[in-house]
Write a protein that holds these residues in place. Structure first.
Motif, short mmCIF file in Angstrom:
data_model
loop_
_atom_site.label_atom_id
_atom_site.label_comp_id
_atom_site.label_asym_id
_atom_site.label_seq_id
_atom_site.Cartn_x
_atom_site.Cartn_y
_atom_site.Cartn_z
N ALA A 287 96.90 -72.38 44.10
CA ALA A 287 97.09 -72.82 45.55
C ALA A 287 98.14 -71.95 46.16
CB ALA A 287 97.66 -74.34 45.66
N CYS A 288 98.92 -71.32 45.66
CA CYS A 288 99.49 -70.22 46.37
C CYS A 288 98.82 -69.09 46.79
CB CYS A 288 101.10 -69.76 45.59
SG CYS A 288 102.21 -71.17 45.48
N ALA A 289 98.19 -68.75 45.82
CA ALA A 289 97.30 -67.57 45.96
C ALA A 289 96.22 -67.78 47.06
CB ALA A 289 96.80 -67.20 44.62
N VAL A 290 95.87 -69.05 46.67
CA VAL A 290 94.63 -69.32 47.90
C VAL A 290 95.26 -69.33 49.07
CG1 VAL A 290 93.18 -71.06 48.62
CG2 VAL A 290 93.13 -70.45 46.25
N ALA A 291 96.30 -70.04 49.45
CA ALA A 291 97.02 -70.12 50.64
C ALA A 291 97.32 -68.88 51.06
CB ALA A 291 98.29 -70.85 50.54
N TRP A 292 98.01 -67.84 50.34
CA TRP A 292 98.15 -66.49 50.86
C TRP A 292 96.97 -65.86 51.43
CZ3 TRP A 292 101.77 -63.17 46.94
CH2 TRP A 292 101.88 -61.92 47.67
N ALA A 293 96.04 -66.03 50.52
CA ALA A 293 94.83 -64.97 51.05
C ALA A 293 93.95 -65.68 52.26
CB ALA A 293 93.82 -65.26 49.60
N SER A 294 94.20 -66.95 52.31
CA SER A 294 93.34 -67.31 53.35
C SER A 294 94.19 -67.29 54.76
CB SER A 294 93.32 -68.95 53.06
OG SER A 294 94.65 -69.77 53.50
N GLY A 295 95.10 -66.68 54.81
CA GLY A 295 95.94 -66.49 56.11
C GLY A 295 96.57 -67.69 56.21
N SER A 296 96.58 -68.66 57.36
CA SER A 296 97.31 -69.71 57.71
C SER A 296 96.44 -70.79 57.88
CB SER A 296 98.29 -69.50 58.60
OG SER A 296 97.62 -69.35 59.81
N GLY A 297 95.26 -70.53 57.89
CA GLY A 297 94.12 -71.70 58.22
C GLY A 297 94.49 -73.00 57.65
#
Lengths: 469, 448
Positions: free
Chosen positions: A61-71
Motif C-alpha cells: 500500500a505504501c509503494a502504491v501510494a508513493w507511486a500514485s502521487g497523492s491522488g
C-alpha cells in the motif's frame, strides 16, 4: 584437546557454516543468502505467514501510494496502520506470545535479515534512503506523505512540512507495534515488561499525542521529554523567542536538577531506556538488531572520542550562539557551527546513520557514538551514581550471551567472568544482559557507591586491566 | 622458562593467563587441536541454536594472545616424552618444555552398546562434535538423546529448535538424581515434557539399529521398545581425555593423578581441569570435577605451582548452576539429593510458577545451614557462601533471606513464603526482616 575427528561426509546442508571462524567482527555472521527458508531454526506456521502477508500488504500500500502521487493515498491510511500494526502484533503474538516465556534468540545468527545478510543490507539501504528523502528531498515522497493526510488535515498541518506527520506517525507505529513484540519476547522478566510499557507510553503520549493535541489547540508543538543537548536547540537563543516560559523553566529544571538527581539514584537508564524516544525506537523496533553492535575494544576507544567530541561540539555551538547574540563579531562563526551541527549531528548522525543503519551497526549507534545527552548522563553514571550491574560471584561461564546481546557494545562478559561489577558510562540499563544470562549472574542495581565496582573473584591474582595491558 | 600447556579450554587458558601475570618472562605455548582460539565450551549449544556464532563465544579478542605473549599452536599432541621433556605432534613436529600442564579435558563416555559406532551416533563435547552434529542432524525427523545430565537436556533443547522430535532417555526416576532432590528433579521432568520432549524415565539404551547404508535408523531401549532416530546423542557422562599419556610415566587412574598443587608424579608436569584426578580431594569434593568452575580454579592453582609459588588447591564453598530450557538452577553448598539422617530440609515450591527454594541444615546444633538450592529464582553467591561457610543457624538465615535474593528488580519475592512454611512446620513465629536490598546484603556480609 579432543580425540574425535570430523569425519562424516558433508551432506547437502541447506545453509553453510561461516568458513572463516577466526575473524572477529563485521563479516556476515552466517549464510548471507536471500532464501527465507535458509534458517534452520525458523519454521513459520501458516498463521505466521498470514500475519507477515498483512505486513507485506501494508508495505505494498505504501509503494502504491508513493507511486500514485497523492491522488488516493489518504484512503490507504487504514491499510497501512492495520497492516503494519495489526499484522506486526499478530506475528509477534504468534512468534513469542504463544511460545513458552523465556529467552529464545534461536536462529538470529542464521537470519539473512538480522545477521547482516542480504536482507539486512537491503533493509538498511531502504531505511537510510527514506531518511535522506524525508530530511532533504520530501518532494519525492509526496504520495507516501499523503497517506497521512487525514491526520495532517485534522491538525491543519501546512503543505511542505507534512513529511513530519508521516515520519512521526511511522515512528510511533513502529514503537507501538515492536513494543508489543518486545513486551512478549521478554515477558518472563517483569523489569522488561514495565520498562517496555514506559518507553512505548512516552513515545505515544509525549512524542506523538501531546504535541499534536497542542497543535490542535493552536499551541506550540512541544516534545516535553526531550531536553538539551539531545534536543540541541533547547537552549539556543532562538528557542527563547517562541517557547512558552513554563516549558522553558521545565526544560531547564530537568537539565540542571532533574537529570543529575535521577541519574545519581538510578543511572542514565531512567532516561535512555525508559523515557527517550530514540531509546524507545531502539528498544522496540531496534531490538531485532541489538546484537550487531561492535564489542571490540577498538570500538570502545572510538566511542569515547566520538561521543565526547559531539558533546564538546554542542556546548561550543550553544555558547557561541549566545555570545553572538550580544556581539556581531562572532555571528558568522556561530552560524557556521549551528549549520554544521544541525546537518552532521542532528540529521545525518541521529537520523540517517542512527536509525537507517540499524540492520548493519545495531540499534544504538546514535546513543553510543553520538548523543550528547547520553555523554553527559554517562559521565555522571560512571563517576557519580548508585547504579551498577552486579556480577554474582563466580557463577559466570563466559558463554557470551550478555556481550552478544548488549546493544551498547559493552563487553559485559569481560567483567562478569572476573566476578567484577559493570560500571560503564554507556550502559543504558536496558537489562537484557541480565535477561539473557543463563546462569543468573547479572543484576541491575542501585546501591551504595562505596561497593560499586565489586572485587574480582575468579582469579587468584589481580587481573589484567582492560585498557592498559 | 618454557611453559607448554596442552589444551585451550578454561583450565589451560586460566593457567596461561596466571603464569603470564606471575612470570612476565616465561615463554608460554598453548597447544590445541580443537580450535585456534579459546572459546567458551559451555556456549557450544548456542552456536547450534543460532543464538551466537563461534566468534561470540570467544571470551577474548584475537589480539589478546599476542599482546600478552601467549603463543597459540594448533597441533595434536600424540605423545609426551617426559624424559626428554618433549611433546611429539601428529604433524611430526616437536616442542621442548621446562614445565608442562595437561589440560586436555574430557571425552564423552560410551557404555559399549551394540551399534554405538554406527554413523549418526555421537557424544557432544568439542567444536568437532558440534560440526558433526550440524551435519548429522540435517533432514533428521526424530532423534534420541541418552542421558539425564546437563548435556542431555542441552542436546534436547538444541534439537528442539530445529523442530526435530526428541526422545530423552533417563535411567533414573527423575532428572539429574546425582545432584537434584526428588521435588526439583520432578519439576525439571515436567518442564522438559511441557516443551514437547518425549521424556522416558527409568529407560536405558540397549542397542543402536543401523539401516542398510550403515547409518542409525532406530534404537532399542532396555524395555524392548524401538524408537525411530536419524541421530543419536550420547550424554551419559564424560571421562578424562588421557589416552595419549600411556607409556609417558605420568601416573593415571581414571584421570591424571595430582597432588594439592596440581602436580603429577613426574616433576615439572601438572594437570588441571576435567582430566585431573586429585589423590586427596579437599573435603566434600570429588576426585574428578568436570565443571567449568573447577577448571578455572584448577588452572589458577596450577599456574602458581608452575611458577614455583605453589599454593594448595583450596576451593571455597561449592556452587554450581545450569539452565534446563527456560528453568534456571543454582546450588550453593554440599546438597545431598537424598537427605542424610543428620540433616533437615525446608522446601517451598510455588503453586503455579516453576520456582522453588530449598534450605538444607543440620538436625543438631540449632540447625546450621548446609546447602541452598533454588529453581527459577536467582540467589547471591556471596551471601549464600558466607552463611554456609559461617555455618549460620537456619533461623538467622530465614529472617535475613531477603539479602540472598538476586532476581531482577520488580520480580515477585518469595522469601516470606518460605519463612511462613517454616513457621507452619515448626510452630515458630519468625518474620522476614526485610526484603532484598543492598543494606540487607552488606549487613549480612559484614555481620553488623
Amino acid at each position: 584437546m579432543h580425540t574425535t575427528d570430523s569425519t562424516s561426509a558433508a551432506s547437502a546442508a541447506p545453509f553453510q557454516l561461516s568458513a572463516d571462524r577466526s575473524s572477529f567482527d563485521q563479516a556476515p555472521l552466517y549464510d548471507p543468502s536471500l532464501a527465507l527458508t535458509g534458517n534452520p531454526a525458523y519454521h513459520p506456521s501458516a498463521a505466521q505467514k498470514v500475519a507477515l502477508a498483512a505486513v507485506g500488504l501494508a508495505a505494498l500500500a505504501c509503494a502504491v501510494a508513493w507511486a500514485s502521487g497523492s491522488g488516493f493515498s489518504g484512503s490507504l491510511l487504514a491499510v497501512v496502520v492495520l497492516g503494519f500494526g495489526g499484522g506486526g502484533i499478530a506475528y509477534a503474538w504468534l512468534t513469542y506470545g504463544r511460545d513458552h516465556a523465556g529467552i529464545h534468540n534461536h536462529g538470529i545468527m542464521f537470519s539473512a535479515q538480522q545477521a547482516r545478510g542480504h536482507f539486512g543490507w537491503l533493509w538498511g539501504i531502504l531505511l537510510t534512503g527514506l531518511y535522506v528523502l524525508v530530511y532533504w528531498f520530501p518532494q519525492y515522497l509526496t504520495g507516501l506523505i499523503a497517506v497521512f493526510d487525514p491526520i495532517s488535515n485534522a491538525l491543519g498541518y501546512p503543505e511542505g512540512s507534512r513529511q513530519w506527520v508521516m515520519y512521526g506517525s511511522f515512528y510511533s507505529l513502529a514503537v507501538a507495534t515492536m513494543g508489543v513484540r518486545a513486551f512478549l519476547k521478554y515477558r518472563h522478566v517483569r523489569y522488561q515488561k514495565i520498562r517496555t510499557v514506559s518507553v512505548v507510553f512516552f513515545q505515544l503520549a509525549f512524542g506523538y499525542s501531546i504535541p499534536y493535541l497542542l497543535v490542535l489547540l493552536d499551541q506550540p508543538e512541544l516534545y516535553l521529554h526531550y531536553f538539551w543537548p539531545l534536543d540541541y536547540d533547547g537552549l539556543w537563543p532562538d528557542t527563547f523567542g517562541w517557547m512558552p516560559m513554563a516549558a522553558l523553566i521545565f526544560g531547564a529544571a530537568m537539565i540542571f536538577i532533574g537529570t543529575p538527581v535521577l541519574t545519581y539514584f538510578f543511572g542514565k537508564r531512567w532516561y535512555c531506556s525508559w523515557v527517550c524516544g530514540c531509546g524507545g525506537l531502539a528498544e522496540t523496533a531496534g531490538d531485532p538488531y541489538r546484537h550487531l553492535s561492535d564489542k571490540s575494544l577498538r570500538a570502545w576507544r572510538i566511542e569515547r572520542w566520538m561521543i565526547h567530541g559531539v558533546l564538546a561540539f554542542i556546548i561550543l555551538t550553544t555558547v557561541l550562539l549566545w555570545l553572538s547574540s550580544t556581539t556581531d563579531v562572532l555571528s558568522p562563526i556561530a552560524a557556521g557551527f549551528k549549520k554544521w551541527y544541525v546537518f552532521f549531528i542532528g540529521l545525518m548522525f541521529a537520523g540517517v546513520i542512527g536509525v537507517g543503519f540499524y540492520p548493519i551497526f545495531g540499534s544504538r549507534v546514535w546513543c553510543r557514538f553520538g548523543c550528547p545527552m547520553a555523554a553527559i548522563l554517562g559521565l555522571q553514571q560512571r563517576f557519580f551514581s548508585r547504579f551498577r550491574i552486579t556480577t554474582n560471584g563466580g557463577q559466570c561461564i563466559s558463554c557470551g550471551n550478555c556481550s552478544t546481546y548488549c546493544e551498547m557494545g559493552i563487553d559485559v562478559r569481560w567483567y562478569a567472568q572476573r566476578g567484577q561489577n559493570i560500571v560503564r558510562a554507556s550502559c543504558v540499563g536496558c537489562g537484557v544482559c541480565s535477561a539473557v544470562c543463563p546462569r543468573g549472574v547479572l543484576n541491575l542495581e542501585n546501591g551504595p557507591r562505596t561497593e560499586r565496582f565489586g572485587t574480582a573473584q575468579n582469579n587468584l591474582i589481580e587481573d589484567l586491566d582492560i585498557l592498559d595491558m | 622458562m618454557n611453559v607448554a600447556i596442552i589444551g585451550n579450554g578454561i583450565a589451560g587458558i586460566t593457567a596461561a593467563r596466571h603464569v603470564r601475570k606471575l612470570d612476565p618472562d616465561a615463554r608460554i605455548t598453548v597447544i590445541s587441536a580443537e580450535t585456534d582460539h579459546f572459546y567458551s565450551r559451555t556456549a557450544l549449544m548456542y552456536i547450534y541454536m543460532g543464538d551466537m556464532t563461534y566468534t561470540h563465544t570467544k571470551p577474548y579478542e584475537d589480539w589478546f594472545w599476542e599482546k600478552n605473549k601467549i603463543d597459540l599452536l594448533r597441533e595434536f599432541v600424540e605423545r609426551v616424552d617426559t624424559g626428554a621433556k618433549q611433546l611429539h605432534f601428529r604433524s611430526g613436529g616437536k616442542l621442548t618444555y621446562d614445565k608442562l600442564l595437561l589440560a586436555t579435558g574430557s571425552v564423552p563416555r560410551f557404555a559399549g552398546w551394540p551399534g554405538e559406532n554406527v554413523a549418526g551416533v555421537q557424544g557432544f563435547y568439542s567444536m568437532q562434535d558440534l560440526d558433526r552434529m550440524e551435519e548429522g542432524t540435517v533432514g533428521a525427523r526424530h532423534a534420541v538423546v541418552v542421558g539425564g545430565g546437563l548435556i542431555g537436556v542441552e542436546l534436547a533443547e538444541m534439537l528442539h529448535t530445529r523442530e526435530i522430535g526428541v526422545t530423552l532417555l533417563v535411567r533414573s526416576d527423575w532428572y539429574l538424581p546425582a545432584a537434584l532432590p526428588e521435588e526439583e528433579g520432578r519439576m525439571v521432568n515436567e518442564h522438559i515434557r511441557a516443551r514437547g520432549i518425549d521424556l522416558r524415565l527409568e529407560t536405558e539404551l540397549a542397542e543402536v539399529l543401523p539401516d542398510e547404508a550403515g547409518r542409525v535408523r532406530a534404537i532399542r531401549t532396555n524395555h524392548g521398545d524401538e524408537i525411530e532416530a536419524q541421530w543419536v546423542g550420547i550424554a551419559i557422562g564424560v571421562a578424562p581425555n588421557i589416552a595419549f599419556l600411556e607409556g609417558s610415566g605420568i601416573e593415571t587412574d581414571r584421570g591424571v593423578l595430582v597432588d594439592q598443587h596440581m602436580q603429577t608424579n613426574v616433576p615439572d608436569v601438572f594437570a588441571a581441569g576435567d582430566c585431573a584426578q586429585h589423590r586427596t580431594p579437599p573435603p566434600g569434593r570429588r576426585p574428578i570435577e568436570p565443571l567449568w568452575y573447577a577448571g578455572r580454579e584448577h588452572g589458577a592453582t596450577a599456574a602458581f605451582g608452575i611458577t614455583g609459588q605453589a599454593r594448595p588447591y583450596a576451593p571455597d564453598v561449592f556452587f554450581n548452576s545450569a539452565k534446563f530450557f527456560d528453568l534456571e538452577w543454582q546450588v550453593y553448598g554440599d546438597l545431598s539429593p537424598e537427605l542424610p539422617e543428620h540433616e533437615r530440609t525446608l522446601y517451598w515450591q510455588h503453586p503455579t510458577a516453576e520456582k522453588a527454594i530449598r534450605l538444607n541444615y543440620t538436625a543438631a546444633d540449632k540447625g546450621r545451614l548446609v546447602a541452598v538450592n533454588v529453581m527459577g529464582i536467582r540467589y547471591r553467591h556471596d551471601v549464600c557462601a558466607h552463611w554456609i561457610a559461617e555455618q549460620a543457624d537456619i533461623e538467622t538465615v530465614l529472617q535475613n533471606l531477603g539479602a540472598a535474593n538476586f532476581d531482577p528488580e520488580f520480580t515477585p519475592q518469595h522469601e516470606a513464603d518460605l519463612v511462613a512454611q517454616y513457621n507452619r512446620q515448626t510452630g515458630r513465629s519468625l518474620a522476614l526482616n526485610r526484603k532484598r536490598g543492598w543494606r540487607q546484603r552488606l549487613s549480612v556480609l559484614t555481620g553488623s
